[in-house]
Design an enzyme around this catalytic site. Structure first.
Site, PDB file in Angstrom:
ATOM      1  N   PRO A 187     -36.721 -48.885 -19.624  1.00 35.77           N
ATOM      2  CA  PRO A 187     -37.977 -49.218 -18.634  1.00 35.77           C
ATOM      3  C   PRO A 187     -38.942 -50.262 -19.148  1.00 35.77           C
ATOM      4  CG  PRO A 187     -37.795 -46.960 -19.311  1.00 35.77           C
ATOM      5  CD  PRO A 187     -36.932 -47.637 -19.968  1.00 35.77           C
TER       6      PRO A 187
ATOM      7  N   LYS B  51     -36.111 -55.440 -15.165  1.00 37.13           N
ATOM      8  CA  LYS B  51     -35.229 -55.397 -14.180  1.00 37.13           C
ATOM      9  C   LYS B  51     -35.436 -55.827 -12.969  1.00 37.13           C
ATOM     10  CE  LYS B  51     -33.953 -51.155 -15.617  1.00 37.13           C
ATOM     11  NZ  LYS B  51     -35.181 -51.046 -16.380  1.00 37.13           N
TER      12      LYS B  51
ATOM     13  N   HIS C 150     -55.522 -35.843 -45.088  1.00 40.08           N
ATOM     14  CA  HIS C 150     -54.254 -35.944 -44.314  1.00 40.08           C
ATOM     15  C   HIS C 150     -53.470 -37.486 -44.193  1.00 40.08           C
ATOM     16  CE1 HIS C 150     -51.334 -35.055 -41.142  1.00 40.08           C
ATOM     17  NE2 HIS C 150     -51.357 -36.144 -40.815  1.00 40.08           N
ATOM     18  N   GLU C 151     -54.730 -38.445 -43.953  1.00 43.10           N
ATOM     19  CA  GLU C 151     -54.402 -39.775 -43.885  1.00 43.10           C
ATOM     20  C   GLU C 151     -54.305 -40.350 -45.148  1.00 43.10           C
ATOM     21  OE1 GLU C 151     -53.465 -40.844 -41.285  1.00 43.10           O
ATOM     22  OE2 GLU C 151     -54.268 -39.164 -39.716  1.00 43.10           O
TER      23      GLU C 151
ATOM     24  N   ASP D 240     -46.147 -34.960 -36.877  1.00 39.43           N
ATOM     25  CA  ASP D 240     -45.538 -35.542 -38.099  1.00 39.43           C
ATOM     26  C   ASP D 240     -44.215 -34.884 -38.167  1.00 39.43           C
ATOM     27  OD1 ASP D 240     -47.638 -37.394 -38.183  1.00 39.43           O
ATOM     28  OD2 ASP D 240     -48.562 -36.442 -39.757  1.00 39.43           O
TER      29      ASP D 240
HETATM   30  P1  ADP Z   1     -38.100 -52.482 -15.081  1.00 39.53           P
HETATM   31  O1  ADP Z   1     -37.962 -52.479 -13.800  1.00 39.53           O
HETATM   32  O2  ADP Z   1     -36.973 -52.922 -15.941  1.00 39.53           O
HETATM   33  O3  ADP Z   1     -38.680 -51.010 -15.499  1.00 39.53           O
HETATM   34  P2  ADP Z   1     -40.233 -54.407 -14.359  1.00 39.53           P
HETATM   35  O4  ADP Z   1     -39.402 -55.317 -13.599  1.00 39.53           O
HETATM   36  O5  ADP Z   1     -40.738 -53.233 -13.404  1.00 39.53           O
HETATM   37  O6  ADP Z   1     -39.476 -53.420 -15.401  1.00 39.53           O
HETATM   38  O7  ADP Z   1     -41.337 -54.941 -15.312  1.00 39.53           O
HETATM   39  C1  ADP Z   1     -42.560 -54.397 -15.038  1.00 39.53           C
HETATM   40  C2  ADP Z   1     -43.716 -55.717 -15.254  1.00 39.53           C
HETATM   41  O8  ADP Z   1     -43.563 -56.063 -16.661  1.00 39.53           O
HETATM   42  C3  ADP Z   1     -43.322 -56.865 -14.413  1.00 39.53           C
HETATM   43  O9  ADP Z   1     -43.958 -56.775 -13.153  1.00 39.53           O
HETATM   44  C4  ADP Z   1     -43.706 -57.918 -15.295  1.00 39.53           C
HETATM   45  O10 ADP Z   1     -45.205 -58.240 -14.888  1.00 39.53           O
HETATM   46  C5  ADP Z   1     -43.781 -57.449 -16.717  1.00 39.53           C
HETATM   47  N1  ADP Z   1     -42.423 -58.093 -17.102  1.00 39.53           N
HETATM   48  C6  ADP Z   1     -41.202 -57.225 -17.733  1.00 39.53           C
HETATM   49  N2  ADP Z   1     -40.376 -57.902 -18.103  1.00 39.53           N
HETATM   50  C7  ADP Z   1     -40.559 -59.465 -18.170  1.00 39.53           C
HETATM   51  C8  ADP Z   1     -40.147 -60.512 -18.519  1.00 39.53           C
HETATM   52  N3  ADP Z   1     -38.669 -60.658 -19.130  1.00 39.53           N
HETATM   53  N4  ADP Z   1     -40.959 -61.901 -18.097  1.00 39.53           N
HETATM   54  C9  ADP Z   1     -42.188 -61.509 -17.589  1.00 39.53           C
HETATM   55  N5  ADP Z   1     -42.464 -60.455 -17.247  1.00 39.53           N
HETATM   56  C10 ADP Z   1     -41.997 -59.507 -17.605  1.00 39.53           C
HETATM   57 ZN    ZN Z   2     -50.189 -37.440 -39.623  1.00 43.06          ZN
END
Ligand code: ADP
Ligand code: ZN
Ligand code: MG
Length: 621
Positions: free
Chosen positions: A206, A210, A426-427, A502
Site C-alpha cells: 500500500p 499503484k 526501561h528505555e 517489545d
Molecule cells: P497505492 O494505490 O499503491 O496504495 P497510491 O497511488 O494511492 O498508492 O498513493 C498514495 C499517494 O502517495 C499518492 O497520491 C501520492 O501522493 C503518493 N505517492 C505514492 N507513490 C508515489 C510516487 N512514486 N511518486 C509520487 N507520489 C507518490
Molecule cells: Zn520498550
C-alpha cells in the site's frame, strides 16, 4: 448477514399473508353451506323458492329452512352442466309454482374492475418492498444505479496526472509507456499484427503509487478512465456484482479507447472456493463474470484493463492466465534515490528553507513509501504553518518524522514519579543493550516524553537500506527489544506491561527465524509457516503446513531462542549496571538524552550539552 436474512423472511411472510387475506376477502370464496348432491336433493324435495347462479356460486332462497338457514350459498364447480342437468326440474317446478324465480347471470358479467383494487394494493406493497430492498442494498443510492458499476470517470479533481507526478519508478513507467503508445496510436500496433495485453496487474504494498500510476497512464494517453474499487463489486445480493462487471465493460466499450482500472482487485478476485465454509456464490459469480468479460472483448477494441493489488498471492489463478491479467508490474518501496525523487515531486508546491536537504531526508527514511513521504512533507508544512513561518525547515521535517513514527508528543500527560522511573529504566535498558550489540543501530536519543501511546522511546536510525537481515542481526534485535523488560526485572525486581509491544515483536522475530527462515538447527532449513488462503472476512490467517510433531518443536525452539536472548541481555545489563543507573538519573532530571550525551555516558566521559537531535543523518554510506 443472519440478522438481515431473518428480517427479510419476516418481511416476505408478512407481505404474503397480507396479499392472501386481501384476495380471499375480496373474492369471498366463503364456506360452502351445501354439497352438490345436497343442492340436488333440495330441488327434488321442492324446497327451493328462488336461486341465482353467478359466476361459480349459487345462492338459494328456500321455502322454510335448511340447517336453520333460509338463504344458502355454495360453490358450483360447473354451472353449465348444472343448468343442463337440472333444466327440466327448473321448468317443472316453475310451472308448479314452487320455484318462483331463477337466474343465471352471464359469465362475462364479471367486471375487471373487481380486480383493480387488490392489484393496486399488491402493486403498492411490491413497490414498497423493492424500494426498501434497494435502499438497503445500495446505501441510499438512487435505485436506478443498482446493478450498475459505480465508476469514476475521467480524472478526479479534474487534475490530470502524468508520469511526471510519479517518481522513483522509472522501470515501471517504461513498461507502462507501451500501453500509453498503444492507446494513443493503436494502428501502429494492429497493422503489424501485434497484440497488446488485455490486462495489466500492478502489484505492490500500500502507498507505493499503484493508483497514482494507473491514473498517470490515463493522463498520458489522454483517454477516458473508468475506475472502480474491487469492494464495490462485493454486494449482499447475488448477481449484483456480476451485473456491475457487465455494465463496467459495456460503458468502457462505448467510450473506447479507455482504461478500466480495478483497484484492490483482491476483494473480488480471490481464489474461488477459498472462503471459510465453502465458496461464496456472489463473489464467484462476480469473478466468473469478470473472467468472461476479459475474454470477451477484442484485443483491439481499445479497452485496457489495469488492476492493482497488494495480495497477488491470493488471486484466482484464472485471472492471471494469458489473455487476462497476463502482465504484472511489481512496485516496491522506493530506494534512497527514488525517495529523493518522490520528495522532490511533493516539494514542488511547498516553500522549503535553504537548509533543507532532501537527499539527507531520503537517506534517513528507509522503508518509507511514496504515500509516507508525501505525508512527511505535508506534516512538516502543517507544523510550519501553525507557527506562521513562511518556509518549512529541516526542524519541521524532523518533528514530522518523529510524529509519524511514534505519534504526537504528549508532554502534558500526568505521570507519577514511579511511572517515570520505570519508563526511564526501561528505555535505559534498550539503549545500553543496543550499545553493546554490534549489529544494532547507534542510539539517537533516549526520552521519557510520552508520544502516541508509548511512554518513552529510544530512537535509533537504520544504518542502511539493506533489506536482507542476517541471523545475527535478527538475534541481536531480539536482545535489544528485551532490554526494557530485562532492566525492569533486574533493577526493580518487578515487571510492567510497558514491555508488551517489545515482547510481541521479539516473539514474532524469533518465530520467523525458527519456522520461516530456517535459522534453527533443530528444525533444519525448512519453512513451516505459510501465508495461507483461509479467510475470515477479508483477513488472512496463517495456515499450518506442519504436523503436530513439529508444532511442539517449533514452540520449544522459539522459547529456547527467547530464553537465550534474555540471558544475553541480562548479562549485558548486569555488566553495565552503573551506566543504566546513571542514564536513569539523567532522564529523571532532563527527560531526554541525546545520542552524543549517551555516548559520553557509556564511554565514561563528562556528559556534555545536548546537541540538536536529528532523525536525518548526514553520514553517507
Ligand atoms: P497505492 O494505490 O499503491 O496504495 P497510491 O497511488 O494511492 O498508492 O498513493 C498514495 C499517494 O502517495 C499518492 O497520491 C501520492 O501522493 C503518493 N505517492 C505514492 N507513490 C508515489 C510516487 N512514486 N511518486 C509520487 N507520489 C507518490
Ligand atoms: Zn520498550
Ligand atoms: Mg491504491
Amino acid at each position: 448477514m443472519k440478522k438481515r436474512s431473518l428480517f427479510s423472511v419476516i418481511l416476505y411472510v408478512g407481505v404474503l399473508a397480507l396479499i392472501l387475506s386481501l384476495i380471499l376477502g375480496i373474492f369471498d370464496f366463503g364456506k360452502d353451506d351445501l354439497t352438490y348432491s345436497q343442492i340436488v336433493e333440495l330441488f327434488q324435495k321442492e324446497q327451493v323458492k328462488s336461486f341465482v347462479v353467478e359466476d361459480q356460486s349459487i345462492t338459494l332462497q328456500l321455502h322454510g329452512k335448511y340447517d336453520g338457514k333460509e338463504k344458502l350459498t355454495c360453490r358450483l364447480a360447473d354451472p353449465d352442466s348444472f343448468r343442463q342437468e337440472m333444466h327440466s326440474v327448473f321448468q317443472d317446478q316453475s310451472e308448479k309454482g314452487v320455484l318462483l324465480s331463477y337466474d343465471f347471470v352471464p359469465q362475462d358479467g364479471f367486471s375487471p374492475f373487481d380486480l383493480v383494487i387488490p392489484l393496486l394494493i399488491v402493486g403498492v406493497v411490491l413497490l414498497l418492498m423493492w424500494v426498501i430492498l434497494m435502499s438497503r442494498a445500495n446505501n441510499g443510492n438512487h435505485m436506478s444505479n443498482f446493478g450498475k458499476a459505480r465508476t469514476v470517470m475521467g480524472v478526479p479533481n479534474g487534475k490530470k496526472v502524468t508520469f511526471d507526478d510519479v517518481a522513483g519508478v522509472d522501470e515501471e513507467k517504461a513498461e507502462l509507456q507501451e500501453i500509453v503508445d498503444f492507446l494513443r496510436n493503436p494502428e501502429k500496433f494492429t497493422n503489424i499484427g501485434a497484440k497488446i495485453p488485455h490486462g495489466l496487474l500492478l502489484v505492490g504494498p500500500p502507498g507505493t503509487g499503484k493508483t497514482l500510476l494507473a491514473r498517470a497512464v490515463a493522463g498520458e494517453a489522454g483517454v477516458q478512465f473508468l475506475s472502480i474499487s474491487g469492494s464495490d463489486f462485493v454486494e449482499l445480493y447475488v448477481g449484483v456484482g456480476a451485473s456491475r462487471v457487465r455494465d463496467l465493460f459495456e460503458q468502457a466499450k462505448k467510450i473506447a479507447p479507455a482504461i478500466i482500472f480495478i483497484d484492490e482487485i483482491d476483494a473480488v478476485g480471490r481464489k474461488r472456493g477459498s472462503g471459510l465454509g465453502g465458496g461464496h456464490d456472489e463473489k464467484e459469480q462476480t469473478l466468473n463474470q469478470l473472467l468472461v468479460e476479459m475474454d470477451g472483448f477484442n484485443h483491439n477494441s481499445g479497452v485496457i484493463v489495469l488492476a492493482a493489488t497488494n495480495r497477488p498471492d491470493i488471486l484466482d489463478p484464472a485471472l492471471l492466465r494469458p489473455g487476462r491479467f497476463d502482465r504484472r508490474i511489481h512496485i516496491g518501496a522506493p530506494d534512497a534515490k527514488g525517495r529523493e525523487e518522490i520528495l522532490k515531486v511533493h516539494a514542488k508546491n511547498k516553500k522549503l528553507d535553504g537548509g533543507v536537504d532532501l537527499g539527507v531526508v531520503a537517506r534517513s527514511t528507509v522503508g518509507f513509501t511514496g504515500a509516507d513521504l508525501s505525508n512527511l512533507l505535508n506534516e512538516a508544512a502543517i507544523m510550519a504553518a501553525r507557527e506562521n513561518r513562511p518556509v518549512l525547515t529541516m526542524d519541521d521535517l524532523n518533528n514530522a518524522m518523529m510524529k509519524i513514527m511514534a505519534g504526537p508528543e504528549k508532554r502534558s500527560r500526568v505521570r507519577t514519579r514511579r511511572d517515570l522511573k520505570v519508563t526511564a529504566l526501561h528505555e535505559a535498558g534498550h539503549a545500553v543493550a543496543m550499545y553493546n550489540l554490534p549489529t544494532q543501530d547507534p542510539v539517537l536519543q533516549i526520552t521519557v516524553i510520552p508520544r502516541g501511546n508509548s511512554l518513552g522511546a529510544t530512537w535509533h536510525i537504520p544504518k542502511d537500506d539493506s533489506a536482507n537481515l542476517t541471523r545475527n542481526q535478527m538475534y541481536e534485535e531480539i536482545v535489544a527489544l528485551l532490554g526494557g523488560r530485562v532492566a525492569e526485572a533486574l533493577f526493580i525486581g518487578d515487571i510492567s506491561v510497558g514491555a508488551s509491544n517489545d515482547i510481541d515483536r521479539a516473539t514474532k522475530l524469533a518465530r520467523d527465524m525458527v519456522a520461516r527462515y530456517g535459522m534453527c538447527e533443530a528444525l533444519g532449513t525448512v519453512s513451516y509457516l505459510d501465508d495461507g488462503e483461509v479467510f475470515i472476512g477479508r483477513d488472512y490467517q496463517t495456515t499450518k503446513s506442519y504436523s503436530e510433531k513439529f508444532a511442539g518443536t517449533i514452540d520449544d525452539q522459539v522459547k529456547l531462542l527467547m530464553d537465550k536472548a534474555y540471558a544475553r541481555c541480562a548479562e549485558i545489563l548486569k555488566k553495565d549496571e552503573d551506566k543504566v543507573r546513571k542514564i536513569v538519573e539523567f532522564l529523571l532530571e532532563n527527560e531526554s538524552m541525546s545520542g552524543k550525551q549517551f555516548a559520553d555516558c557509556m564511554e565514561d566521559r563528562e556528559i556534555g550539552e545536548a546537541e540538536a537531535v536529528s532523525m536525518f543523518q548526514k553520514t553517507e554510506e
